[in-house]
Design an enzyme around this catalytic site. Structure first.
Site, mmCIF file in Angstrom:
data_model
loop_
_atom_site.group_PDB
_atom_site.id
_atom_site.type_symbol
_atom_site.label_atom_id
_atom_site.label_comp_id
_atom_site.label_asym_id
_atom_site.label_seq_id
_atom_site.Cartn_x
_atom_site.Cartn_y
_atom_site.Cartn_z
ATOM 1 C CB CYS A 1 -0.908 -0.026 1.213
ATOM 2 S SG CYS A 1 -1.973 -1.472 1.207
ATOM 3 C CD GLU B 1 -5.018 0.296 -0.317
ATOM 4 O OE1 GLU B 1 -5.175 1.208 -1.160
ATOM 5 O OE2 GLU B 1 -4.025 -0.423 -0.300
#
Length: 123
Positions: A2, A116
């Site tokens: 991420c 995320e």
């Protein structure tokens, strides 16, 4: 990976995932510049602790973002660096920026969390 991550428990994670002998001192003593982070942003290109296949016995700092070997100028490198923060496993062997590196150059990114972002009610 991420675009944001954390690395706060440096010694424990490094010891669990490295080939370094138990008798060796703390791995992160080898890195003077690193401070544990609760949240690091990939777009700021922080230096991250990794264990590379080239030197698996120690932790090194690598800057987040891949610069492909075919990039000629620093201006072009700066443009591509944000586009290569995240490789997708489905296409990593097809994309020109990743396909040669993924076969030969790998590293273990030491982390104890990742983030995320998600949108909720258009925010």
């Amino acid at each position: 990976m991420c675009y944001r991550y954390s690395m706060t428990s440096t010694d424990q994670i490094a010891k669990e995932y490295s080939n370094v002998k138990e008798a060796d001192q703390q791995l992160f003593e080898q890195i003077d510049d690193y401070q544990p982070r609760f949240e690091a942003n990939g777009f700021a290109h922080p230096k991250m602790p990794v264990i590379s296949t080239e030197d698996p016995g120690k932790v090194q700092l690598y800057e987040w973002g891949l610069i492909p070997p075919w990039v000629k100028t620093s201006k072009d490198a700066a443009k591509l660096q944000n586009n290569t923060l995240n490789a997708r496993s489905e296409t990593v062997f097809e994309k020109p920026a990743f396909r040669s590196s993924v076969k030969r150059k790998r590293c273990l990114v030491l982390a104890d969390g990742f983030y995320e972002w998600m949108h909720h009610n258009k925010e």
